[in-house]
Design a protein around this motif. Structure first.
Motif, PDB file in Angstrom:
ATOM      1  N   ALA A 170      -9.692 -14.803  39.354  1.00 31.77           N
ATOM      2  CA  ALA A 170      -9.008 -13.881  39.482  1.00 31.77           C
ATOM      3  C   ALA A 170      -8.707 -12.569  39.242  1.00 31.77           C
ATOM      4  N   LEU A 171      -9.296 -12.998  37.032  1.00 32.37           N
ATOM      5  CA  LEU A 171      -9.311 -11.958  36.885  1.00 32.37           C
ATOM      6  C   LEU A 171     -10.689 -11.328  36.479  1.00 32.37           C
ATOM      7  N   LEU A 172     -11.994 -11.625  37.032  1.00 32.54           N
ATOM      8  CA  LEU A 172     -13.103 -10.987  37.816  1.00 32.54           C
ATOM      9  C   LEU A 172     -13.084 -10.120  39.042  1.00 32.54           C
ATOM     10  N   GLY A 173     -11.772 -10.354  39.604  1.00 30.30           N
ATOM     11  CA  GLY A 173     -11.779  -8.929  40.384  1.00 30.30           C
ATOM     12  C   GLY A 173     -10.839  -8.380  40.166  1.00 30.30           C
ATOM     13  N   ASP A 174      -9.734  -8.259  38.874  1.00 30.23           N
ATOM     14  CA  ASP A 174      -8.761  -7.929  38.647  1.00 30.23           C
ATOM     15  C   ASP A 174      -9.625  -6.474  38.366  1.00 30.23           C
ATOM     16  N   ARG A 175      -9.297  -5.041  38.649  1.00 27.21           N
ATOM     17  CA  ARG A 175      -9.541  -3.876  38.433  1.00 27.21           C
ATOM     18  C   ARG A 175      -9.137  -3.419  36.930  1.00 27.21           C
ATOM     19  N   SER A 176      -8.391  -4.176  36.485  1.00 33.08           N
ATOM     20  CA  SER A 176      -8.628  -3.231  34.610  1.00 33.08           C
ATOM     21  C   SER A 176      -9.576  -4.097  33.738  1.00 33.08           C
ATOM     22  N   LEU A 177     -10.196  -5.230  34.127  1.00 34.95           N
ATOM     23  CA  LEU A 177     -11.055  -5.752  33.683  1.00 34.95           C
ATOM     24  C   LEU A 177     -12.646  -5.391  34.292  1.00 34.95           C
ATOM     25  N   GLN A 178     -12.438  -4.889  35.342  1.00 39.65           N
ATOM     26  CA  GLN A 178     -14.049  -3.999  36.145  1.00 39.65           C
ATOM     27  C   GLN A 178     -13.630  -2.876  35.108  1.00 39.65           C
ATOM     28  N   GLN A 179     -12.794  -2.305  35.194  1.00 38.27           N
ATOM     29  CA  GLN A 179     -12.722  -0.144  34.786  1.00 38.27           C
ATOM     30  C   GLN A 179     -13.046  -0.810  33.257  1.00 38.27           C
ATOM     31  N   ALA A 180     -12.194  -2.110  32.918  1.00 40.37           N
ATOM     32  CA  ALA A 180     -13.010  -1.507  30.687  1.00 40.37           C
ATOM     33  C   ALA A 180     -14.807  -2.400  30.684  1.00 40.37           C
ATOM     34  N   ILE A 181     -15.151  -3.384  31.729  1.00 42.20           N
ATOM     35  CA  ILE A 181     -16.169  -3.593  31.461  1.00 42.20           C
ATOM     36  C   ILE A 181     -17.192  -1.689  32.455  1.00 42.20           C
ATOM     37  N   HIS A 182     -17.364  -1.653  33.316  1.00 37.99           N
ATOM     38  CA  HIS A 182     -17.837  -0.012  33.549  1.00 37.99           C
ATOM     39  C   HIS A 182     -17.623   0.855  32.722  1.00 37.99           C
ATOM     40  N   THR A 183     -16.628   1.038  31.901  1.00 36.27           N
ATOM     41  CA  THR A 183     -16.301   2.415  30.429  1.00 36.27           C
ATOM     42  C   THR A 183     -17.365   1.931  29.274  1.00 36.27           C
ATOM     43  N   GLN A 184     -17.197   0.636  29.358  1.00 38.15           N
ATOM     44  CA  GLN A 184     -18.392   0.027  28.216  1.00 38.15           C
ATOM     45  C   GLN A 184     -19.421   0.387  28.331  1.00 38.15           C
ATOM     46  N   ARG A 185     -20.117   0.589  29.407  1.00 37.82           N
ATOM     47  CA  ARG A 185     -21.270   0.705  30.275  1.00 37.82           C
ATOM     48  C   ARG A 185     -21.758   2.180  29.812  1.00 37.82           C
ATOM     49  N   PHE A 186     -20.597   2.759  30.582  1.00 37.64           N
ATOM     50  CA  PHE A 186     -20.912   4.323  30.788  1.00 37.64           C
ATOM     51  C   PHE A 186     -21.094   4.894  29.302  1.00 37.64           C
ATOM     52  N   VAL A 187     -20.412   3.693  28.137  1.00 44.21           N
ATOM     53  CA  VAL A 187     -19.635   4.637  26.973  1.00 44.21           C
ATOM     54  C   VAL A 187     -21.357   4.194  26.360  1.00 44.21           C
ATOM     55  N   ARG A 188     -21.976   3.559  26.325  1.00 43.27           N
ATOM     56  CA  ARG A 188     -23.010   2.879  26.077  1.00 43.27           C
ATOM     57  C   ARG A 188     -24.151   3.826  26.829  1.00 43.27           C
ATOM     58  N   ALA A 189     -23.715   4.288  27.682  1.00 42.24           N
ATOM     59  CA  ALA A 189     -25.219   5.337  28.451  1.00 42.24           C
ATOM     60  C   ALA A 189     -24.378   6.203  28.479  1.00 42.24           C
ATOM     61  N   VAL A 190     -24.241   6.683  27.331  1.00 42.16           N
ATOM     62  CA  VAL A 190     -23.469   8.514  26.570  1.00 42.16           C
ATOM     63  C   VAL A 190     -24.420   8.418  25.442  1.00 42.16           C
ATOM     64  N   ARG A 191     -24.108   7.354  24.333  1.00 43.46           N
ATOM     65  CA  ARG A 191     -24.778   6.998  23.445  1.00 43.46           C
ATOM     66  C   ARG A 191     -25.793   6.891  23.568  1.00 43.46           C
ATOM     67  N   ARG A 192     -26.438   6.914  24.536  1.00 38.25           N
ATOM     68  CA  ARG A 192     -28.008   6.752  24.383  1.00 38.25           C
ATOM     69  C   ARG A 192     -28.826   7.359  24.511  1.00 38.25           C
ATOM     70  N   LEU A 193     -28.227   8.831  25.655  1.00 38.07           N
ATOM     71  CA  LEU A 193     -28.785  10.264  25.719  1.00 38.07           C
ATOM     72  C   LEU A 193     -29.399  10.674  24.528  1.00 38.07           C
ATOM     73  N   ARG A 194     -30.325  11.086  24.192  1.00 37.04           N
ATOM     74  CA  ARG A 194     -31.118  11.568  22.811  1.00 37.04           C
ATOM     75  C   ARG A 194     -31.471  13.201  23.594  1.00 37.04           C
ATOM     76  N   GLU A 195     -30.910  13.449  24.382  1.00 40.10           N
ATOM     77  CA  GLU A 195     -31.463  14.932  24.337  1.00 40.10           C
ATOM     78  C   GLU A 195     -29.914  16.082  25.596  1.00 40.10           C
ATOM     79  N   PRO A 196     -29.634  17.133  25.342  1.00 38.32           N
ATOM     80  CA  PRO A 196     -28.844  18.298  25.545  1.00 38.32           C
ATOM     81  C   PRO A 196     -29.045  17.632  26.989  1.00 38.32           C
ATOM     82  N   PHE A 197     -27.002  17.463  27.332  1.00 38.09           N
ATOM     83  CA  PHE A 197     -26.409  17.760  28.186  1.00 38.09           C
ATOM     84  C   PHE A 197     -25.446  17.691  28.568  1.00 38.09           C
ATOM     85  N   TYR A 198     -24.274  17.782  30.134  1.00 42.40           N
ATOM     86  CA  TYR A 198     -23.524  18.591  30.119  1.00 42.40           C
ATOM     87  C   TYR A 198     -22.420  17.290  30.685  1.00 42.40           C
TER      88      TYR A 198
END
Length: 579
Positions: A104-132
């Motif tokens: 039930a926890l793995l299907g929880d939207r709050s947890l999925q949003q938190a995991i996706h947000t963490q992946r998103f933040v890591r992807a943005v931090r890895r950018l080493r070129e100009p972005f909009y």
């Protein structure tokens, strides 16, 4: 606190949700171990024997986890077998509860949003070129991201609709586009998306909610005041609020279209030149006929209609307004009714009209108005408002003279501001010229490059952007524009590009400078041409050997060894000279 604000606490979020089942499971194992140590057994000699805590824990561990390993010291007594049976059923209950809670926890939207947000933040931090940072991935956002991707720029997207975020993966972008389904009006969301990153090159607010765009503009002004912020505003109140705290670029698609119509009536060639220069990369424009003078009909007197009436009044064009609601403007001729009907259009004088604007908020009504009006007057100049970009197939099937697509207008304006800031002052000066000059320039450019939307870019003559040319000018060398635009592959030919505008620090700006103009250090050039011309000119500006070949025709030796050999040959040649 939402999972978005504590994206780094996913582990603690999971542990809090599993606290009760884990406590139950640990308690069952502890009770089972304790009971097994208290149950009497019999050793090989028939003496009473009790299991130690270690052996009891060892047995319960492989029993409770269903491994079924059979290593025991002695055969169990009936008391021990009874307790093990009770322990097995207790462990089944504990594991069932724990696994059910985990799934039930793995299907929880709050947890999925938190995991996706963490992946998103890591992807943005890895950018080493100009972005909009693009806030809003509707029709306009999709056009902007596609154009930026073709131009080689990275984009980061924040969109509140999860379905639209999922559509990003379906588009064939060259580079990955990090995307987050969240509210862009939240400053923390913008920080996660890289607003304060040193690699963020600009913020583009494109949501369909003016209040959200206003919040983004405020956050950009306070958190990253040096970044250019391009914000969409569809009401004058929102635009005035954005301007009050220093938002540099405010885009109202209805005002822009009013300006386009005013320019089309005043300078038809200038309007077509603007559409050609600010079009989306990879598209081809058609040469439209010029808007005729005479009586016009406007269908729909909303936000767009009022601006178009003002534009027509500025050009002294008589207009008749058709609207379902009672008239609000008594200075013009009004016809109240549904413009989709032939009777209402006839009452407005469609047979004698020179042009008509189908500007309602319904794409179906606009197409119906255009078809009916064209049947009543085949020579009518038709301007269509297309509210949804997804309906382009229907609008393309009808041969209108001018389509107004808000998403395209905003995309064109954003790209013009971001990619080529010099294009805006060039267009402003172009509007001050007469129709003959605009016609000459349009024929000259489209005759050379065709009607496909060209590459428009700018170059600055400084040490960072043009090191070879800058050093040459600092050595008191003079370079003319026609020499600079020669091809680095064959100097007898020219690159497929032209200089539209030259801006200098002393305000001595030149529109369409001639080839004999001498460039100076610090000059900014606005150029137009084919894609290959940009790379050819960049090679000339950056490489001293290429610059020498373009200016003099001399191919300098490359590398230290070849330069030394060339120097020795020149020294020997000079010794052979007489006298």
């Amino acid at each position: 606190m939402t999972p978005l604000a504590r994206h780094h606490s996913i582990f603690f979020l999971i542990m809090r949700r599993l606290r009760a089942p884990l406590i139950l499971l640990i308690s069952i194992i502890a009770v089972s171990v304790l009971g097994l140590t208290l149950a009497p057994g019999v050793d090989a000699e028939g003496n009473v024997h009790y299991l130690s805590f270690f052996h009891a824990f060892y047995f319960i561990s492989y029993t409770a986890t269903t491994i079924g390993f059979g290593e025991i010291l002695y055969d169990f007594s009936d008391q021990q077998r009874l307790w093990v049976t009770i322990s097995i059923y207790m462990s089944v209950i504990g594991w069932t509860y724990t696994l059910g809670t985990l799934f039930a926890l793995l299907g929880d939207r709050s947890l999925q949003q938190a995991i996706h947000t963490q992946r998103f933040v890591r992807a943005v931090r890895r950018l080493r070129e100009p972005f909009y940072l693009v806030c809003g991935y509707g029709e306009t956002g999709r056009l902007i991201c596609s154009a930026l991707d073709r131009m080689g720029h990275r984009a980061v997207v924040v969109e509140i609709d999860e379905i639209k975020v999922g559509d990003i993966d379906l588009h064939s972008f060259i580079a990955d586009v990090p995307a987050l389904a969240a509210d862009a009006s939240n400053p923390e969301t913008l920080r996660f998306a890289g607003l304060t990153s040193p690699h963020c090159a600009g913020v583009i607010a494109l949501t369909n909610d003016d209040s959200v765009n206003l919040a983004i503009a405020i956050a950009a002004r306070l958190l990253a005041p040096r970044l250019p912020a391009l914000c969409r505003a569809e009401t004058p109140e929102t635009a005035a609020n954005m301007a009050s705290f220093g938002t540099r670029h405010i885009i109202n698609p209805f005002e822009k279209f009013g300006d386009y119509l005013r320019l089309a009536l005043q300078l038809p060639a200038g309007w077509q030149l603007l559409a050609w220069l600010t079009g989306l990369p990879g598209t081809t424009l058609e040469h439209h006929r010029e808007p005729p003078r005479g009586a016009w009909i406007l269908c729909g007197h909303g936000r767009l209609g009022r601006l178009l009436v003002q534009a027509m009044d500025d050009e002294s064009v008589p207009v008749t307004i058709i609207d379902r609601h009672p008239p609000e403007d008594f200075t013009h001729r009004w016809v109240q009714g549904d413009a989709t009907g032939a009777g209402v259009l006839g009452e407005a004088g469609v047979e004698r009209a020179a042009g008509i604007v189908a500007g309602t908020s319904s794409d179906v009504d606009n197409l119906s108005i255009a078809v009916t009006a064209r049947e009543l007057n085949p020579k009518l100049f038709v301007v269509l408002r297309q509210n949804q970009y997804s309906n382009h197939a229907l609008f393309d099937a009808f041969e209108s003279d001018f389509n107004m697509v808000p998403s395209e207008i905003i995309a064109h304006e954003c790209l013009a501001i971001l990619s080529t800031p010099l294009l805006v002052p060039f267009l402003e000066q172009m509007k001050e010229r007469d129709g003959e000059w605009c016609t000459w320039l349009l024929k000259r450019l489209t005759g050379r490059f065709g009607w496909e939307v060209p590459t428009v870019w700018s170059e600055r003559i400084n040490l960072a952007r043009a090191p070879a040319l800058y050093r040459h000018l600092m050595r008191n060398g003079e370079v003319r524009l026609d020499a600079l635009l020669r091809s680095p592959h064959n100097r007898n030919e020219y690159v497929a590009g032209e200089v539209l505008y030259l801006r200098r620090d002393d305000d001595d700006h030149l529109l369409m400078p001639r080839g004999d103009v001498t460039v100076r250090a610090g000059d900014e050039l606005l150029l137009v041409g084919r894609a290959g011309a940009r790379s050819d000119l960049a090679l000339t500006l950056a490489n001293e050997h290429t610059l020498a070949y373009v200016l003099t025709g001399t191919e300098l030796p490359g590398g230290w060894i070849w330069e030394r050999l060339a120097g020795r040959r020149q020294a020997r040649a000079s010794r052979r000279l007489p006298g």
